[in-house]
Each structure stands twice: as C-alpha cells, then as structure tokens.
Write a protein that holds these residues in place. Structure first.
Motif, PDB file in Angstrom:
ATOM      1  N   MET A  51       0.834  -1.209   0.000  1.00 46.55           N
ATOM      2  CA  MET A  51       0.000   0.000   0.000  1.00 46.55           C
ATOM      3  C   MET A  51       0.863   1.252   0.000  1.00 46.55           C
ATOM      4  SD  MET A  51      -2.942  -1.218   2.740  1.00 46.55           S
ATOM      5  CE  MET A  51      -1.747  -1.529   4.030  1.00 46.55           C
ATOM      6  N   ASN A  52       0.300   2.317  -0.537  1.00 45.94           N
ATOM      7  CA  ASN A  52       0.962   3.625  -0.608  1.00 45.94           C
ATOM      8  C   ASN A  52       2.350   3.512  -1.244  1.00 45.94           C
ATOM      9  OD1 ASN A  52       1.074   6.467  -0.172  1.00 45.94           O
ATOM     10  ND2 ASN A  52       2.423   6.128   1.587  1.00 45.94           N
ATOM     11  N   SER A  53       2.435   2.763  -2.318  1.00 51.56           N
ATOM     12  CA  SER A  53       3.729   2.512  -2.935  1.00 51.56           C
ATOM     13  C   SER A  53       3.577   2.370  -4.443  1.00 51.56           C
ATOM     14  CB  SER A  53       4.344   1.234  -2.345  1.00 51.56           C
ATOM     15  OG  SER A  53       5.603   0.961  -2.910  1.00 51.56           O
ATOM     16  N   ARG A  54       4.615   2.775  -5.141  1.00 51.37           N
ATOM     17  CA  ARG A  54       4.672   2.612  -6.600  1.00 51.37           C
ATOM     18  C   ARG A  54       6.057   2.103  -6.953  1.00 51.37           C
ATOM     19  NH1 ARG A  54       3.295   7.502  -8.141  1.00 51.37           N
ATOM     20  NH2 ARG A  54       1.136   6.989  -8.658  1.00 51.37           N
ATOM     21  N   GLY A  55       6.128   1.128  -7.869  1.00 54.30           N
ATOM     22  CA  GLY A  55       7.428   0.590  -8.254  1.00 54.30           C
ATOM     23  C   GLY A  55       7.277  -0.592  -9.163  1.00 54.30           C
ATOM     24  N   ARG A  56       8.187  -1.576  -8.995  1.00 54.43           N
ATOM     25  CA  ARG A  56       8.172  -2.761  -9.832  1.00 54.43           C
ATOM     26  C   ARG A  56       8.127  -4.004  -8.956  1.00 54.43           C
ATOM     27  NH1 ARG A  56       8.749  -1.534 -14.941  1.00 54.43           N
ATOM     28  NH2 ARG A  56       9.520  -3.528 -15.713  1.00 54.43           N
ATOM     29  N   ARG A  57       7.416  -4.984  -9.489  1.00 55.85           N
ATOM     30  CA  ARG A  57       7.204  -6.251  -8.794  1.00 55.85           C
ATOM     31  C   ARG A  57       7.916  -7.350  -9.580  1.00 55.85           C
ATOM     32  NH1 ARG A  57       2.744  -7.310 -10.771  1.00 55.85           N
ATOM     33  NH2 ARG A  57       1.430  -5.860  -9.599  1.00 55.85           N
ATOM     34  N   PHE A  58       8.679  -8.203  -8.867  1.00 60.68           N
ATOM     35  CA  PHE A  58       9.409  -9.306  -9.485  1.00 60.68           C
ATOM     36  C   PHE A  58       8.947 -10.605  -8.820  1.00 60.68           C
ATOM     37  CE2 PHE A  58      11.898  -5.471  -9.517  1.00 60.68           C
ATOM     38  CZ  PHE A  58      12.505  -5.423 -10.772  1.00 60.68           C
ATOM     39  N   VAL A  59       8.317 -11.495  -9.582  1.00 63.62           N
ATOM     40  CA  VAL A  59       7.863 -12.790  -9.064  1.00 63.62           C
ATOM     41  C   VAL A  59       8.248 -13.851 -10.095  1.00 63.62           C
ATOM     42  CG1 VAL A  59       5.903 -14.188  -8.320  1.00 63.62           C
ATOM     43  CG2 VAL A  59       5.931 -11.736  -7.823  1.00 63.62           C
ATOM     44  N   GLY A  60       9.233 -14.699  -9.769  1.00 63.17           N
ATOM     45  CA  GLY A  60       9.730 -15.648 -10.756  1.00 63.17           C
ATOM     46  C   GLY A  60      10.303 -14.888 -11.938  1.00 63.17           C
ATOM     47  N   ASP A  61       9.808 -15.194 -13.150  1.00 69.04           N
ATOM     48  CA  ASP A  61      10.263 -14.463 -14.330  1.00 69.04           C
ATOM     49  C   ASP A  61       9.326 -13.313 -14.689  1.00 69.04           C
ATOM     50  OD1 ASP A  61       8.084 -15.858 -15.274  1.00 69.04           O
ATOM     51  OD2 ASP A  61       9.055 -16.577 -17.098  1.00 69.04           O
ATOM     52  N   HIS A  62       8.376 -13.038 -13.822  1.00 69.68           N
ATOM     53  CA  HIS A  62       7.456 -11.912 -14.048  1.00 69.68           C
ATOM     54  C   HIS A  62       8.080 -10.611 -13.558  1.00 69.68           C
ATOM     55  CE1 HIS A  62       3.999  -9.211 -13.489  1.00 69.68           C
ATOM     56  NE2 HIS A  62       4.470  -9.026 -12.260  1.00 69.68           N
ATOM     57  N   ASP A 111      -2.800  -0.187  -4.007  1.00 71.72           N
ATOM     58  CA  ASP A 111      -3.029  -1.444  -3.303  1.00 71.72           C
ATOM     59  C   ASP A 111      -2.738  -2.613  -4.240  1.00 71.72           C
ATOM     60  OD1 ASP A 111      -3.790   0.167  -1.268  1.00 71.72           O
ATOM     61  OD2 ASP A 111      -5.914  -0.381  -1.287  1.00 71.72           O
ATOM     62  N   ASP A 112      -1.659  -3.316  -3.982  1.00 73.81           N
ATOM     63  CA  ASP A 112      -1.206  -4.424  -4.833  1.00 73.81           C
ATOM     64  C   ASP A 112      -1.250  -5.699  -4.015  1.00 73.81           C
ATOM     65  OD1 ASP A 112       0.093  -5.375  -7.362  1.00 73.81           O
ATOM     66  OD2 ASP A 112       1.723  -5.872  -5.974  1.00 73.81           O
ATOM     67  N   LEU A 113      -2.082  -6.659  -4.414  1.00 69.97           N
ATOM     68  CA  LEU A 113      -2.274  -7.890  -3.650  1.00 69.97           C
ATOM     69  C   LEU A 113      -1.812  -9.079  -4.487  1.00 69.97           C
ATOM     70  CD1 LEU A 113      -3.281  -9.340  -1.123  1.00 69.97           C
ATOM     71  CD2 LEU A 113      -5.585  -9.342  -2.123  1.00 69.97           C
ATOM     72  N   VAL A 114      -0.821  -9.815  -3.964  1.00 69.32           N
ATOM     73  CA  VAL A 114      -0.189 -10.904  -4.712  1.00 69.32           C
ATOM     74  C   VAL A 114       0.015 -12.109  -3.797  1.00 69.32           C
ATOM     75  CG1 VAL A 114       1.990 -11.608  -5.802  1.00 69.32           C
ATOM     76  CG2 VAL A 114       0.955  -9.409  -6.387  1.00 69.32           C
ATOM     77  N   LEU A 115      -0.189 -13.304  -4.360  1.00 71.71           N
ATOM     78  CA  LEU A 115       0.136 -14.560  -3.675  1.00 71.71           C
ATOM     79  C   LEU A 115       1.365 -15.158  -4.351  1.00 71.71           C
ATOM     80  CD1 LEU A 115      -0.681 -16.797  -1.588  1.00 71.71           C
ATOM     81  CD2 LEU A 115      -1.880 -17.913  -3.489  1.00 71.71           C
ATOM     82  N   VAL A 116       2.408 -15.425  -3.556  1.00 73.07           N
ATOM     83  CA  VAL A 116       3.639 -16.019  -4.057  1.00 73.07           C
ATOM     84  C   VAL A 116       3.707 -17.462  -3.561  1.00 73.07           C
ATOM     85  CG1 VAL A 116       6.155 -15.872  -4.101  1.00 73.07           C
ATOM     86  CG2 VAL A 116       4.780 -13.774  -4.000  1.00 73.07           C
ATOM     87  N   THR A 123      10.399 -10.233  -5.113  1.00 68.71           N
ATOM     88  CA  THR A 123      10.665  -9.011  -4.363  1.00 68.71           C
ATOM     89  C   THR A 123       9.833  -7.886  -4.952  1.00 68.71           C
ATOM     90  OG1 THR A 123      12.377  -7.516  -3.498  1.00 68.71           O
ATOM     91  CG2 THR A 123      12.595  -8.185  -5.795  1.00 68.71           C
ATOM     92  N   TRP A 124       9.639  -6.861  -4.178  1.00 69.74           N
ATOM     93  CA  TRP A 124       9.085  -5.596  -4.648  1.00 69.74           C
ATOM     94  C   TRP A 124      10.197  -4.562  -4.524  1.00 69.74           C
ATOM     95  CZ3 TRP A 124       6.210  -9.481  -3.113  1.00 69.74           C
ATOM     96  CH2 TRP A 124       4.915  -9.636  -3.603  1.00 69.74           C
ATOM     97  N   ALA A 125      10.225  -3.584  -5.398  1.00 71.42           N
ATOM     98  CA  ALA A 125      11.205  -2.508  -5.325  1.00 71.42           C
ATOM     99  C   ALA A 125      10.482  -1.209  -5.659  1.00 71.42           C
ATOM    100  CB  ALA A 125      12.360  -2.738  -6.291  1.00 71.42           C
TER     101      ALA A 125
END
Length: 341
Positions: A42-53, A60-65, A72-74
């Motif tokens: 929440m309250n964040s903007r950036g890039r999301r890395f999940v596997g090769d994604h 509000d970014d909701l993810v199941l790993v 990671t998120w950055a």
C-alpha cells in the motif's frame, strides 16, 4: 543473481505469521522461502518481481507467491510522501492450508487457491480493497482474531479470478531455469534466476534443522550436524546465522527450553527429570538457562502457572511479532556459537 533463502518462523501458539512492514522505501531483496506468501502493498509505486514476471505496481497491490519462487518488490516512490510505504505480509504453509481444507468443508476453496497459485497470482483491486478493510483484524493482538481474518481472506480470494504472474515452467525447471527475452527490462540486481537458485543451501540447512528438531534432547556434536549438511563447521555456522538469525547453540537452547516449558505446565514430572528429558545433563545449567530465557526459575514458573492458570506473559508479544521481521535477510548477523547444553 541467486535469490537469498529466507527462513520464516511461525510464532509459538500460531498457525500463520503476519508481518506489518512500514518503510520509507521498499528495497530490492531477491529471496525465496518454502512458505506461501500473501502480500498487500500500500501507498507505494514501483516494480514487482515474481519468478520471471516483472511488472509495475501502484497503490493497493495484492499478490500470492508460491513456495520457493524468488520474489521481491522494489519501490520508486510513495503515493503519499507524508506516509510510509506499507506491506502486510501473511506467511503460511501449504500443509496447514490443505489440512484446514480437509477437516473443514467451509475451507475447501483453499485447495483451489493453492492449485491455481503455482505460478503466483495477482488479485484484482477489489480483492485488495476487501483485504484492506480487514486490517484491524489482521493486525489484532489476538492470534485467534488474526487467524480468522486470514482464513476469511484466503477463502474469499479462492473465489476470485486472479491473474497468473510467472511462466508455468519457472516453478518446475529448478536450477536450470533461465529467463529469456526480458534481460533488457531487468535491472542488474535482477539477473536471470531460479526458484531453486539457492535451494541446495536451503536443503542443507533444513537437514540440520530437522536433525535438531528430532534430537534436541540428545547430546549433539557439531560434527554430526556438519555431516548431515555436508558442510564444514565454519560454513555451517555462517549459513545458520545468516538464515536463522542466531547461532546453532542458541537455537538448540531455545528448542530445549521450549520443551521444558511445556512439560512444566503439562506434567507433574520433577524438575530434574524435565531437565534431563529436555537434553540438559546438568540441573544447575538448566536452571540458569531457563531463568535467562523466561525471567524466573523453573520452579517459580510452575508455581505461577498453578496459581494463575496461565503462563507468565513473555516477550516478544503477539503484537511485537507483527512488526518483527524474520532475521535471515538482515545484514547484521550475530556471532556464531557452539552447540551446547
């Protein structure tokens, strides 16, 4: 870059772990662990890395790993610079979720969620909003309230239509997996990696942890642990402190004290017998270590329980656990020690 192995510990008396993370900036920390992870950022903007994604996120970014998938998120900036960037992280084991589905038909949708989650899942904004509405319960001081909220969130998510993130092959090809066609998009820190990039290190450590969990009451030699892990003594201590956050000796002591504590309240065994069964060959050493860990002697602990009907409150409390990060990704490891008892 190999993903770092993170050892997530579930607090005593809890089925799941909730972590409330608040930061000025979410750093790039490429890692993996054997637990499922549900993260609401929440309250964040950036890039999301999940596997090769690799994808952009905002709000509000909701993810199941899934287990052992690097992620990671950055962040690049907060949406509201006056407020911290927040991540609500829920860790749980697949075995626990499957047992819940098996014993309670109300939670049968959990099987669907786990099955669909093998590649990682991104949920719709409406699902993120629904989880945000349950924050009070998710961050409650009561483990029971937190558990109820997590079960409600997970079963609700199982009934939605999330977006898969990583390529299906990423979760099955192990250490040989490479990510093609995306290098131009990746920062140097996110070079092609694998879900099992450091799996051998994790597996070695888990063999040691399994041995300690099964035989904590026996006299254990460091050489036995090194043999189980196929590591030198120096490497074993380095890996253990890096991933578990404490020395082998300290971890073993906590296992023994935890066992002894349960026996003080659940049995009427003499304290000397409990000390022996917990792996302490010397009663004075047991009394000293118990006092250091619990703030009172074993006999005083038992009297308190008999008088009040519950154990003395200990730190860290459930509330503190919510804001305490698993130590394995921290950059200031403690000094390793010897196995003792």
């Amino acid at each position: 870059m190999k993903p770092q192995y993170e050892r997530v510990t579930i607090p005593d008396g809890c089925s799941i772990r909730v972590y409330h993370r608040q930061l000025a900036q979410i750093p790039f920390e490429w890692h993996h662990h054997p637990e499922y992870e549900l993260t609401l950022t929440m309250n964040s903007r950036g890039r999301r890395f999940v596997g090769d994604h690799i994808g952009a996120y905002s709000g509000d970014d909701l993810v199941l790993v899934p287990p052992d998938m690097p992620h990671t998120w950055a962040s690049t900036e907060p949406l509201d610079p006056r407020e911290p960037q927040v991540a609500i992280v829920v860790w749980f084991s697949g075995d626990w979720a499957r047992r819940m589905a098996d014993c309670c038909p109300e939670f049968a949708p959990l099987r669907t969620l786990l099955r669909r989650g093998a590649a990682g899942l991104k949920f719709a904004p409406e699902a993120a909003t629904s989880m945000r509405a349950r924050l009070d319960a998710l961050l409650s001081e009561s483990p029971r309230v937190r558990l109820g909220a997590v079960l409600e969130v997970l079963t609700s998510l199982a009934e939605t239509a999330p977006e898969p993130l990583a390529s299906p092959a990423v979760h099955t090809q192990g250490a040989k997996q490479t990510v093609a066609g995306r290098d131009a998009q990746k920062p140097p820190a996110a070079a092609a990696s694998t879900p099992g990039g450091s799996a051998s290190e994790a597996e070695r450590l888990n063999r040691v942890l399994d041995l300690l969990d099964r035989r904590f009451h026996e006299p254990l030699r460091v050489a036995e642990l090194c043999e189980a892990a196929h590591l030198s003594e120096r490497s074993l201590h380095r890996y253990f402190v890096r991933h578990v956050g404490e020395s082998v000796g300290r971890y073993l002591s906590r296992l023994r004290i935890g066992f002894a504590t349960r026996q003080l309240t659940d049995t009427d065994w003499p304290i000397a017998v409990i000390a022996t069964k917990a792996g302490f060959s010397n009663l004075a050493n047991f009394n000293r270590q118990f006092l250091s860990a619990r703030g009172m002697t074993p006999s005083a602990y038992r009297r308190f329980f008999e008088t009040h009907g519950h154990a003395p409150k200990e730190d860290p409390s459930p509330t503190e656990n919510l804001q305490t990060r698993p130590p394995s990704l921290e950059r200031t490891p403690r000094r390793a020690g010897r196995v003792s008892g």
